[in-house]
Design a protein around this motif. Structure first.
Motif, PDB file in Angstrom:
ATOM      1  N   VAL A 188       2.378  17.153   0.309  1.00 46.39           N
ATOM      2  CA  VAL A 188       2.915  16.604   1.553  1.00 46.39           C
ATOM      3  C   VAL A 188       3.998  17.574   2.021  1.00 46.39           C
ATOM      4  O   VAL A 188       5.005  17.767   1.331  1.00 46.39           O
ATOM      5  N   ASN A 189       3.799  18.207   3.178  1.00 49.00           N
ATOM      6  CA  ASN A 189       4.689  19.293   3.581  1.00 49.00           C
ATOM      7  C   ASN A 189       5.694  18.874   4.652  1.00 49.00           C
ATOM      8  O   ASN A 189       5.769  17.703   5.041  1.00 49.00           O
ATOM      9  N   GLU A 190       6.458  19.854   5.131  1.00 44.21           N
ATOM     10  CA  GLU A 190       7.550  19.593   6.078  1.00 44.21           C
ATOM     11  C   GLU A 190       7.059  19.108   7.438  1.00 44.21           C
ATOM     12  O   GLU A 190       7.844  18.582   8.232  1.00 44.21           O
ATOM     13  N   LYS A 191       5.757  19.268   7.720  1.00 45.65           N
ATOM     14  CA  LYS A 191       5.210  18.809   9.000  1.00 45.65           C
ATOM     15  C   LYS A 191       4.671  17.384   8.919  1.00 45.65           C
ATOM     16  O   LYS A 191       4.069  16.895   9.872  1.00 45.65           O
ATOM     17  N   ALA A 192       4.885  16.735   7.816  1.00 50.46           N
ATOM     18  CA  ALA A 192       4.331  15.397   7.604  1.00 50.46           C
ATOM     19  C   ALA A 192       4.828  14.418   8.664  1.00 50.46           C
ATOM     20  O   ALA A 192       6.015  14.380   8.992  1.00 50.46           O
ATOM     21  N   ALA A 193       3.898  13.640   9.196  1.00 45.83           N
ATOM     22  CA  ALA A 193       4.258  12.572  10.122  1.00 45.83           C
ATOM     23  C   ALA A 193       4.941  11.454   9.345  1.00 45.83           C
ATOM     24  O   ALA A 193       4.613  11.185   8.186  1.00 45.83           O
ATOM     25  N   VAL A 194       5.920  10.818   9.985  1.00 46.24           N
ATOM     26  CA  VAL A 194       6.689   9.739   9.362  1.00 46.24           C
ATOM     27  C   VAL A 194       6.163   8.400   9.860  1.00 46.24           C
ATOM     28  O   VAL A 194       5.787   8.258  11.032  1.00 46.24           O
ATOM     29  N   TYR A 195       6.115   7.420   8.951  1.00 44.41           N
ATOM     30  CA  TYR A 195       5.665   6.074   9.289  1.00 44.41           C
ATOM     31  C   TYR A 195       6.300   5.600  10.609  1.00 44.41           C
ATOM     32  O   TYR A 195       7.465   5.884  10.854  1.00 44.41           O
ATOM     33  N   PRO A 196       5.534   4.939  11.498  1.00 43.16           N
ATOM     34  CA  PRO A 196       4.218   4.337  11.274  1.00 43.16           C
ATOM     35  C   PRO A 196       3.032   5.290  11.432  1.00 43.16           C
ATOM     36  O   PRO A 196       1.891   4.874  11.229  1.00 43.16           O
ATOM     37  N   SER A 197       3.271   6.546  11.800  1.00 43.90           N
ATOM     38  CA  SER A 197       2.166   7.504  11.857  1.00 43.90           C
ATOM     39  C   SER A 197       1.739   7.861  10.435  1.00 43.90           C
ATOM     40  O   SER A 197       2.541   7.856   9.507  1.00 43.90           O
ATOM     41  N   ALA A 198       0.449   8.185  10.281  1.00 43.72           N
ATOM     42  CA  ALA A 198      -0.103   8.533   8.975  1.00 43.72           C
ATOM     43  C   ALA A 198      -0.439  10.013   8.924  1.00 43.72           C
ATOM     44  O   ALA A 198      -0.489  10.701   9.949  1.00 43.72           O
ATOM     45  N   ASN A 199      -0.686  10.495   7.713  1.00 44.10           N
ATOM     46  CA  ASN A 199      -1.167  11.848   7.476  1.00 44.10           C
ATOM     47  C   ASN A 199      -2.594  11.723   6.944  1.00 44.10           C
ATOM     48  O   ASN A 199      -2.806  11.528   5.741  1.00 44.10           O
ATOM     49  N   PRO A 200      -3.594  11.797   7.824  1.00 41.96           N
ATOM     50  CA  PRO A 200      -4.984  11.528   7.419  1.00 41.96           C
ATOM     51  C   PRO A 200      -5.652  12.715   6.743  1.00 41.96           C
ATOM     52  O   PRO A 200      -5.260  13.872   6.928  1.00 41.96           O
ATOM     53  N   ASN A 201      -6.660  12.400   5.956  1.00 45.72           N
ATOM     54  CA  ASN A 201      -7.546  13.391   5.342  1.00 45.72           C
ATOM     55  C   ASN A 201      -8.972  12.861   5.509  1.00 45.72           C
ATOM     56  O   ASN A 201      -9.310  11.825   4.951  1.00 45.72           O
ATOM     57  N   LYS A 202      -9.785  13.572   6.285  1.00 45.13           N
ATOM     58  CA  LYS A 202     -11.126  13.088   6.652  1.00 45.13           C
ATOM     59  C   LYS A 202     -12.201  13.945   6.004  1.00 45.13           C
ATOM     60  O   LYS A 202     -12.098  15.170   5.949  1.00 45.13           O
ATOM     61  N   THR A 203     -13.247  13.286   5.513  1.00 41.71           N
ATOM     62  CA  THR A 203     -14.369  13.967   4.876  1.00 41.71           C
ATOM     63  C   THR A 203     -15.678  13.501   5.496  1.00 41.71           C
ATOM     64  O   THR A 203     -15.840  12.317   5.803  1.00 41.71           O
ATOM     65  N   GLN A 204     -16.614  14.442   5.672  1.00 44.84           N
ATOM     66  CA  GLN A 204     -17.975  14.128   6.109  1.00 44.84           C
ATOM     67  C   GLN A 204     -18.953  14.985   5.328  1.00 44.84           C
ATOM     68  O   GLN A 204     -18.615  16.088   4.882  1.00 44.84           O
ATOM     69  N   LEU A 205     -20.168  14.473   5.185  1.00 46.36           N
ATOM     70  CA  LEU A 205     -21.226  15.248   4.549  1.00 46.36           C
ATOM     71  C   LEU A 205     -22.259  15.628   5.596  1.00 46.36           C
ATOM     72  O   LEU A 205     -22.795  14.771   6.305  1.00 46.36           O
ATOM     73  N   GLU A 206     -22.533  16.918   5.695  1.00 46.50           N
ATOM     74  CA  GLU A 206     -23.620  17.407   6.534  1.00 46.50           C
ATOM     75  C   GLU A 206     -24.862  17.526   5.659  1.00 46.50           C
ATOM     76  O   GLU A 206     -24.790  17.982   4.516  1.00 46.50           O
ATOM     77  N   TYR A 207     -26.004  17.121   6.193  1.00 44.77           N
ATOM     78  CA  TYR A 207     -27.220  17.157   5.391  1.00 44.77           C
ATOM     79  C   TYR A 207     -28.438  17.300   6.310  1.00 44.77           C
ATOM     80  O   TYR A 207     -28.386  17.010   7.503  1.00 44.77           O
ATOM     81  N   GLY A 208     -29.532  17.751   5.732  1.00 48.94           N
ATOM     82  CA  GLY A 208     -30.800  17.787   6.443  1.00 48.94           C
ATOM     83  C   GLY A 208     -30.836  18.772   7.591  1.00 48.94           C
ATOM     84  O   GLY A 208     -30.040  19.693   7.702  1.00 48.94           O
ATOM     85  N   ASN A 209     -31.783  18.542   8.486  1.00 50.33           N
ATOM     86  CA  ASN A 209     -32.029  19.462   9.590  1.00 50.33           C
ATOM     87  C   ASN A 209     -32.400  18.701  10.844  1.00 50.33           C
ATOM     88  O   ASN A 209     -33.399  19.013  11.505  1.00 50.33           O
ATOM     89  N   ALA A 210     -31.624  17.663  11.165  1.00 47.76           N
ATOM     90  CA  ALA A 210     -31.897  16.886  12.367  1.00 47.76           C
ATOM     91  C   ALA A 210     -31.749  17.769  13.601  1.00 47.76           C
ATOM     92  O   ALA A 210     -31.001  18.749  13.615  1.00 47.76           O
TER      93      ALA A 210
END
Length: 477
Positions: A280-302
């Protein structure tokens, strides 16, 4: 023609070769190939691509006697000639080897289609829940989809209906709460803390083109060396995937590309667990804002890029701020009080702080130069970067001029919210919030010598004056 999909499933419903040995009366007793085959896929996944590959061509058949004549499709002939563990070829005619593994054959066949760039007999991208291939040359077909379905087209039943499983891969992102050691979708932390993350990919049989995409907010700094990939509690060999942290153009913090050679080994639902940590670094948002981390999986060949991604899975990391208000006994704010922050009421570890602006400070990152003390401005301090459900202690190292320094440390108990203060007109009122700290002052002390020397000078002068008067009167007499 589109290039064949790599995604294969290990469920090979009925390989046509088996039907070679089984009599049936579902079709005319005698006949030749008349290009009237069809495959219908129900419950199809919109946006995903379906490919039908013809491996064997039906030359002629007699259903009454249960005899069929099959030859290899031209594109497959050389490859089939080498697959002696599955098929035998005599004068160009193909028969199935008794007891051969049909699942392994299906997988090998589609791997060959990919490597040799064999064009599918028919390719369609689903725009509804039903996909149909019609006018197919009779034979044995493998159907490959980005959701992992394989089937065969039985030449004695030219119209085949499939039910798509919609077995999409899954992904779940979690973060560890340090106060409990539990994993969930939210946690709290100090600025400078290292936070642990875990992403679980539920890979499916026939997995194709898996790429894990991870996006961290600006308040989180990835420790690239912490990335670990495990299956069944053991490290997955590094040769099976590639981690990318540089040269990314899609806004990701890092990506993991799983090699198709590894994905081809997945025969049933398999959890691939990816763990890593970030600071958690110096640019961290302070509550009530959050520091999100988002993940997605790419798959196939649509066909459409948006159809190649699982829904995102996201965690939120929170950090908090505390307002301190310093006043005299009449609740008037006092400047110039100096403090240090500790993690215990007595002794303990000093928590290093960095100055953001006058009266505003934050927790320091590891190795970051810290200020010695923090000083009230307009009677107030704002400190950012607290963890929740944690108790801290402020120690006054210098009181404002003329005021008594506090004898002990002041407790700061942070829960799941900021400790805010609002001071109006330089006076703190009950209900204004914050951590309220009062300095007191004493009365003016007497000078050295107790009641002072002035009284003795006055008394001495009176005695001298009295003596003069007495002597004068005596001479007159």
């Amino acid at each position: 023609m589109r290039k064949p999909n790599k995604l294969v499933a290990l469920i090979f419903a009925i390989l046509a070769s088996i039907a070679m040995l089984l009599p049936t009366s579902a079709y005319a007793a005698n006949g030749t190939n008349n290009d009237n085959g069809s495959i219908t896929i129900n419950n199809a996944e919109p946006g995903h691509t379906y490919n039908a590959y013809q491996v064997l061509v039906l030359e002629s058949y007699n259903t009454d006697k249960g005899v069929y004549s099959y030859k290899a499709n031209t594109d497959w002939a050389d490859w089939l000639a080498k697959q002696t563990q599955y098929v035998s070829i005599d004068e160009g005619y193909v028969t199935w080897v008794k007891g051969a593994d049909v699942k392994a054959f299906a997988k090998a066949a589609l791997a060959h289609a990919t490597e040799a760039k064999i064009a599918a007999k028919a390719t369609k991208t689903a725009d509804s829940a039903t996909v149909s291939f019609t006018g197919l040359n009779l034979g044995y077909y493998l159907v490959d989809t980005t959701v992992g379905t394989l089937c065969s087209l039985d030449t004695t039943t030219p119209d085949v209906v499939m039910e798509e499983k919609n077995d999409l891969p899954g992904i779940n992102k979690e973060v560890k709460e340090d106060s409990t050691g539990e994993w969930g979708d939210k946690n709290t932390a100090e600025i400078g803390d290292t936070v642990e993350f875990k992403t679980t990919i539920t890979a499916k049989a026939g997995a194709e083109s898996y790429v894990l995409h991870d996006v961290m907010s600006k308040g989180l700094t990835l420790n690239a060396g912490s990335i670990k990939v495990q299956v069944g509690g053991s490290d997955l060999a590094a040769a099976n995937y590639t981690v990318k942290t540089t040269g990314l153009t899609d806004g990701c913090t890092f990506e993991i590309v799983f090699h198709q050679s590894y994905l081809d080994t997945i025969t049933s639902d398999t959890n691939i667990v990816v763990t890593y940590d970030a600071v958690v670094n110096e640019k961290a948002a302070v509550y009530p804002s959050a520091n999100p981390n988002k993940t997605q999986l790419e798959y196939g060949n649509a066909a459409k890029p948006e159809d190649r991604f699982t829904p995102p899975s996201e965690t939120e990391t929170y950090t908090y701020k505390v307002d301190v208000v310093k006043t005299d006994g009449d609740n008037k704010v006092l400047d110039g009080a100096k403090f240090k922050l500790y993690d215990a009421e007595n002794g303990g570890k000093e928590i290093p702080l960095v100055k953001v602006s006058d009266g505003v400070y934050r927790f320091a990152k590891d190795g970051e130069p810290a200020v010695g003390t923090i000083t009230t401005v307009n009677g107030q301090l704002e400190i950012k970067g607290f963890d929740a459900n944690t108790t801290y202690w402020l120690e006054e190292t210098k009181a404002p001029e003329g005021y008594n320094k506090l004898a002990g440390r002041v407790e700061i108990a942070v829960k799941d919210a900021n400790i805010d203060a609002t001071v109006d007109g330089g006076i703190w009122h009950e209900g204004d919030g914050g951590v309220h700290i009062v300095n007191k002052t004493g009365n003016e002390l007497p000078s050295t010598g107790g009641i002072g020397t002035a009284i003795f000078y006055a008394l001495g002068g009176a005695l001298v004056l009295g003596a003069i008067v007495f002597l004068s009167r005596k001479r007159v007499k």
